[in-house]
Design a protein around this motif. Sequence first.
Motif, PDB file in Angstrom:
ATOM      1  N   SER A 101       0.855  -1.189   0.000  1.00 39.67           N
ATOM      2  CA  SER A 101       0.000   0.000   0.000  1.00 39.67           C
ATOM      3  C   SER A 101       0.888   1.235   0.000  1.00 39.67           C
ATOM      4  N   ALA A 102       0.299   2.357  -0.359  1.00 41.38           N
ATOM      5  CA  ALA A 102       1.091   3.577  -0.528  1.00 41.38           C
ATOM      6  C   ALA A 102       0.745   4.608   0.532  1.00 41.38           C
ATOM      7  N   SER A 103       1.784   5.165   1.160  1.00 45.50           N
ATOM      8  CA  SER A 103       1.630   6.255   2.114  1.00 45.50           C
ATOM      9  C   SER A 103       2.799   7.229   1.907  1.00 45.50           C
ATOM     10  N   GLY A 104       3.388   7.719   2.985  1.00 47.27           N
ATOM     11  CA  GLY A 104       4.416   8.750   2.856  1.00 47.27           C
ATOM     12  C   GLY A 104       5.686   8.294   2.166  1.00 47.27           C
ATOM     13  N   TRP A 105       6.222   7.142   2.582  1.00 48.32           N
ATOM     14  CA  TRP A 105       7.472   6.675   1.994  1.00 48.32           C
ATOM     15  C   TRP A 105       7.299   6.265   0.535  1.00 48.32           C
ATOM     16  N   GLU A 106       6.080   5.967   0.149  1.00 52.69           N
ATOM     17  CA  GLU A 106       5.786   5.517  -1.217  1.00 52.69           C
ATOM     18  C   GLU A 106       5.323   6.664  -2.115  1.00 52.69           C
ATOM     19  N   THR A 107       5.400   7.885  -1.618  1.00 52.83           N
ATOM     20  CA  THR A 107       4.959   9.061  -2.375  1.00 52.83           C
ATOM     21  C   THR A 107       6.170   9.900  -2.771  1.00 52.83           C
ATOM     22  N   PHE A 108       6.183  10.308  -4.046  1.00 51.57           N
ATOM     23  CA  PHE A 108       7.291  11.077  -4.601  1.00 51.57           C
ATOM     24  C   PHE A 108       6.774  12.448  -5.043  1.00 51.57           C
ATOM     25  N   ARG A 109       7.408  13.511  -4.532  1.00 54.65           N
ATOM     26  CA  ARG A 109       6.986  14.880  -4.846  1.00 54.65           C
ATOM     27  C   ARG A 109       7.809  15.407  -6.013  1.00 54.65           C
ATOM     28  N   LEU A 110       7.108  15.947  -6.993  1.00 55.75           N
ATOM     29  CA  LEU A 110       7.791  16.438  -8.189  1.00 55.75           C
ATOM     30  C   LEU A 110       8.403  17.812  -7.971  1.00 55.75           C
ATOM     31  N   TRP A 111       9.601  17.974  -8.495  1.00 50.10           N
ATOM     32  CA  TRP A 111      10.171  19.279  -8.785  1.00 50.10           C
ATOM     33  C   TRP A 111      10.269  19.361 -10.298  1.00 50.10           C
ATOM     34  N   ARG A 112       9.581  20.323 -10.863  1.00 51.03           N
ATOM     35  CA  ARG A 112       9.499  20.442 -12.318  1.00 51.03           C
ATOM     36  C   ARG A 112      10.701  21.231 -12.844  1.00 51.03           C
ATOM     37  N   ILE A 113      11.455  20.615 -13.750  1.00 58.27           N
ATOM     38  CA  ILE A 113      12.565  21.303 -14.413  1.00 58.27           C
ATOM     39  C   ILE A 113      12.047  21.987 -15.667  1.00 58.27           C
ATOM     40  N   ASN A 114      11.305  21.253 -16.463  1.00 56.15           N
ATOM     41  CA  ASN A 114      10.566  21.787 -17.606  1.00 56.15           C
ATOM     42  C   ASN A 114       9.386  20.854 -17.816  1.00 56.15           C
ATOM     43  N   GLU A 115       8.689  20.975 -18.931  1.00 58.05           N
ATOM     44  CA  GLU A 115       7.464  20.190 -19.092  1.00 58.05           C
ATOM     45  C   GLU A 115       7.697  18.695 -19.235  1.00 58.05           C
ATOM     46  N   THR A 116       8.931  18.279 -19.456  1.00 59.98           N
ATOM     47  CA  THR A 116       9.201  16.840 -19.617  1.00 59.98           C
ATOM     48  C   THR A 116      10.196  16.286 -18.606  1.00 59.98           C
TER      49      THR A 116
END
Length: 514
Positions: A101-116
Amino acid sequence: MKYTKRYQMAMNSRILLLSIVAVIGVLPFSHGRADPSFRVKAVNLGGWLVTEGWIKPSLFDGIPNKDFLDGTNLQFKSVTTGKYLCAETGGGTIIVANRTSASGWETFRLWRINETSFNFRVFNNQFVGLDSNGKGIDVVAVSSTPGNSERFEIVRKSDDLSRVRIKAPNGFFLQAKTEELVTADFAGNSEWGDNDPSVFEMTIAGGLQGEFQVTNGYGPHRAPQIMREHWDTFIVEDDFKFISKKGLNAVRIPVGWWIASDPTPPKPYVAGSLKALDNAFLWAKKYGLKVIIDLHAAPESQNGWEHSSSRDGSQEWGKTDKNIQQTVAVIDFLTARYTKNPSLYAVELINEPLAPGASLESVTKYYKAGYEAVRKHSAKAYVVMSNRLGQSDARELFPLASGMSGSVIDVHYYNLFWSGFDNLTVQENIDYININRTSELNNVTTSNGPLTFVGEWVAEWQVTGATKEDYQRYAKAQLDVYGRATFGWAYWTLRNVNNHWSLEWMIKNGYIKL
């Protein structure tokens, strides 16, 4: 000409009285006000100079790949192991694919460099990257700052956008070889089948739509034009005319810390919000309105929410002296710029610092320095201090604020955002205002302490199927109770796509009468 003794005494008394009056006239005010009948009846200009996507969703419509903005929370389930990718121990070591199951350790927060291209930030704030000590294919989360080894792309299946591959900086795709072994060495020439270890089922588990997201999303070439158009059209001079005609006497204007660096704010922010604030002061003066400047977004975010322009939900404000001094400099800049404008009524040092991340020690240290920054330029502007959220002592700032002339405590009252309001009826909500909010307001209102300000409230609730009359009764109850605040109140907000959050709509449609 000779004077009698009695006449001389009378003249001396008169001179003394006039001298006292003159001195009082130039002294900074105490916690009482010169005109005790005056109360701020204001509206917040939310979503204007500090973006909040829920207020104006269309502002984000033109962003390419807008599913992947800064702070988007992603979870990846391997189609072969049937388990979620996870930063082991929350970060600092390897990435595995063994969680059911997914919780905090299984969640990845994006930092956007550009659209790809993106960075992935894990629970303990490290970034996913490739291990430089081995073959350069093992996937780890050890770096505290992202570089070339932490740059990834997300490739979606054309006919099923929830199926993705993750392309690593070495040109290969991530694959879950086993539950314990995730590597970046798959060429990516398969058919996206259920037996493909490079395929993951992606879930978007939340995100942010604030100033950082909109400006970084559009990028340096498009963002300046998009934001200028927004600032020039979302709030205009006619809005100030409307506000003054409808019985309001002030506006509370949320601003972001980057405004003090205009016209060259740090990336990704763009120039122009300061000019818009200048216009607001001109319009306020023209229509006889007071202005409360509200630092709504502080450097590195005081609460981790989009309205504080957090990049990814992290709350870092107040953890260093440098950070606090940077914030004081913003207050100094704003007060100095507008102190000669007769509409400047108050400066709110920060909006909604969230406890315990914003400690009482750091908030107190900042409020002391922020107060002094305001007083350096203005003896008469009120200094507003927002209560911390997430703590139970509503009077924790009293030892500080009670020693400061012209200080105000800001409390925010919403019958929302807490499960206890979910099932209340119309009358129960109104009773809560009349009983509970009255008690809460009385608790922070004292004869010799700081003034009280209900800086945010709204005639919205969790009730479904409420009639117009229900809303009218609910709004009236709040106006009656919050009208007793010794500084005043401010409705959130003037304009909003959600009708009951828009005071303009509520007034024009007869839901609120001032």
